[in-house]
Design a protein around this motif. Sequence first.
Motif, PDB file in Angstrom:
ATOM      1  N   HIS A 199       0.825  -1.202   0.000  1.00  0.00           N
ATOM      2  CA  HIS A 199       0.000   0.000   0.000  1.00  0.00           C
ATOM      3  C   HIS A 199       0.865   1.260   0.000  1.00  0.00           C
ATOM      4  O   HIS A 199       1.993   1.257   0.490  1.00  0.00           O
ATOM      5  N   VAL A 200       0.286   2.328  -0.528  1.00  0.00           N
ATOM      6  CA  VAL A 200       0.978   3.609  -0.621  1.00  0.00           C
ATOM      7  C   VAL A 200       1.493   4.051   0.750  1.00  0.00           C
ATOM      8  O   VAL A 200       2.619   4.534   0.875  1.00  0.00           O
ATOM      9  N   ARG A 201       0.696   3.873   1.785  1.00  0.00           N
ATOM     10  CA  ARG A 201       1.078   4.299   3.137  1.00  0.00           C
ATOM     11  C   ARG A 201       2.442   3.736   3.567  1.00  0.00           C
ATOM     12  O   ARG A 201       3.175   4.362   4.309  1.00  0.00           O
ATOM     13  N   GLU A 202       2.783   2.557   3.062  1.00  0.00           N
ATOM     14  CA  GLU A 202       4.009   1.886   3.474  1.00  0.00           C
ATOM     15  C   GLU A 202       5.277   2.491   2.865  1.00  0.00           C
ATOM     16  O   GLU A 202       6.367   2.263   3.382  1.00  0.00           O
ATOM     17  N   VAL A 203       5.151   3.255   1.784  1.00  0.00           N
ATOM     18  CA  VAL A 203       6.341   3.796   1.127  1.00  0.00           C
ATOM     19  C   VAL A 203       6.318   5.311   0.962  1.00  0.00           C
ATOM     20  O   VAL A 203       7.322   5.906   0.569  1.00  0.00           O
ATOM     21  N   MET A 204       5.209   5.954   1.260  1.00  0.00           N
ATOM     22  CA  MET A 204       5.096   7.393   1.053  1.00  0.00           C
ATOM     23  C   MET A 204       5.962   8.169   2.047  1.00  0.00           C
ATOM     24  O   MET A 204       6.326   7.667   3.102  1.00  0.00           O
ATOM     25  N   THR A 205       6.259   9.389   1.675  1.00  0.00           N
ATOM     26  CA  THR A 205       6.885  10.337   2.601  1.00  0.00           C
ATOM     27  C   THR A 205       5.771  10.851   3.493  1.00  0.00           C
ATOM     28  O   THR A 205       4.745  11.328   2.989  1.00  0.00           O
ATOM     29  N   THR A 206       5.953  10.744   4.791  1.00  0.00           N
ATOM     30  CA  THR A 206       4.850  11.079   5.704  1.00  0.00           C
ATOM     31  C   THR A 206       4.789  12.549   6.106  1.00  0.00           C
ATOM     32  O   THR A 206       3.781  12.984   6.645  1.00  0.00           O
ATOM     33  N   GLU A 207       5.843  13.286   5.857  1.00  0.00           N
ATOM     34  CA  GLU A 207       5.823  14.716   6.194  1.00  0.00           C
ATOM     35  C   GLU A 207       6.297  15.534   4.998  1.00  0.00           C
ATOM     36  O   GLU A 207       7.404  16.066   5.006  1.00  0.00           O
ATOM     37  N   PRO A 208       5.445  15.651   3.973  1.00  0.00           N
ATOM     38  CA  PRO A 208       5.863  16.404   2.796  1.00  0.00           C
ATOM     39  C   PRO A 208       6.020  17.887   3.126  1.00  0.00           C
ATOM     40  O   PRO A 208       5.361  18.411   4.025  1.00  0.00           O
ATOM     41  N   VAL A 209       6.892  18.541   2.401  1.00  0.00           N
ATOM     42  CA  VAL A 209       7.106  19.972   2.587  1.00  0.00           C
ATOM     43  C   VAL A 209       5.961  20.709   1.910  1.00  0.00           C
ATOM     44  O   VAL A 209       5.626  20.437   0.752  1.00  0.00           O
ATOM     45  N   THR A 210       5.362  21.635   2.643  1.00  0.00           N
ATOM     46  CA  THR A 210       4.239  22.407   2.108  1.00  0.00           C
ATOM     47  C   THR A 210       4.516  23.902   2.228  1.00  0.00           C
ATOM     48  O   THR A 210       5.298  24.335   3.082  1.00  0.00           O
ATOM     49  N   VAL A 211       3.868  24.644   1.360  1.00  0.00           N
ATOM     50  CA  VAL A 211       3.894  26.111   1.405  1.00  0.00           C
ATOM     51  C   VAL A 211       2.479  26.595   1.124  1.00  0.00           C
ATOM     52  O   VAL A 211       1.644  25.840   0.635  1.00  0.00           O
ATOM     53  N   ASP A 212       2.218  27.872   1.422  1.00  0.00           N
ATOM     54  CA  ASP A 212       0.908  28.409   1.060  1.00  0.00           C
ATOM     55  C   ASP A 212       1.007  29.158  -0.263  1.00  0.00           C
ATOM     56  O   ASP A 212       2.096  29.363  -0.796  1.00  0.00           O
ATOM     57  N   GLU A 213      -0.121  29.553  -0.786  1.00  0.00           N
ATOM     58  CA  GLU A 213      -0.182  30.144  -2.128  1.00  0.00           C
ATOM     59  C   GLU A 213       0.536  31.482  -2.247  1.00  0.00           C
ATOM     60  O   GLU A 213       0.881  31.900  -3.345  1.00  0.00           O
ATOM     61  N   GLU A 214       0.763  32.150  -1.160  1.00  0.00           N
ATOM     62  CA  GLU A 214       1.409  33.465  -1.195  1.00  0.00           C
ATOM     63  C   GLU A 214       2.916  33.394  -0.957  1.00  0.00           C
ATOM     64  O   GLU A 214       3.585  34.421  -0.905  1.00  0.00           O
ATOM     65  N   THR A 215       3.453  32.210  -0.825  1.00  0.00           N
ATOM     66  CA  THR A 215       4.891  32.059  -0.575  1.00  0.00           C
ATOM     67  C   THR A 215       5.690  32.577  -1.772  1.00  0.00           C
ATOM     68  O   THR A 215       5.429  32.183  -2.905  1.00  0.00           O
ATOM     69  N   PRO A 216       6.675  33.451  -1.528  1.00  0.00           N
ATOM     70  CA  PRO A 216       7.522  33.928  -2.625  1.00  0.00           C
ATOM     71  C   PRO A 216       8.392  32.789  -3.161  1.00  0.00           C
ATOM     72  O   PRO A 216       8.838  31.910  -2.413  1.00  0.00           O
ATOM     73  N   LEU A 217       8.656  32.819  -4.445  1.00  0.00           N
ATOM     74  CA  LEU A 217       9.403  31.734  -5.074  1.00  0.00           C
ATOM     75  C   LEU A 217      10.836  31.567  -4.564  1.00  0.00           C
ATOM     76  O   LEU A 217      11.305  30.430  -4.476  1.00  0.00           O
ATOM     77  N   PRO A 218      11.560  32.641  -4.205  1.00  0.00           N
ATOM     78  CA  PRO A 218      12.891  32.398  -3.637  1.00  0.00           C
ATOM     79  C   PRO A 218      12.841  31.537  -2.372  1.00  0.00           C
ATOM     80  O   PRO A 218      13.711  30.705  -2.147  1.00  0.00           O
TER      81      PRO A 218
END
Length: 139
Positions: A4-23
Amino acid sequence: MAQHVREVMTTEPVTVDEETPLPEVARLMKEKNIGDVIVAEEDRVRGLVTDRDLVVRVLAEERDPARTTVREVASTDLITIDPEAEIDEAVRLMRENALRRLPVVEEGHLVGALSIGDLALERDPRSALADISAAEPNR
């Protein structure tokens, strides 16, 4: 072998919000040695930005990265997968849609991320892709 996906996925993906500057997005990718960040509002997936997006949608179009936000360049028509889905289903989705990454969503909430590197390490740890995925970054 994982089923199952749960067994190999990254459990803490890096997230940002929509207003985050690209740098800031680029710095996160460098610091975390990743090629994508998930755009999320709280734990709801809103989009995905890849290192390629930064090149193709910003640099190649001569946009000012400091004045461009994630909202302007993120892919928003995403395919996601449930953590209880079978690995074969993830592989099928990725193949059919030419995807390198899948946000993992359970009952509408982001719980992880799955990449072709994760699958390569699980399916064939001796493959070239698995070796590349497991290697230290070349800086």
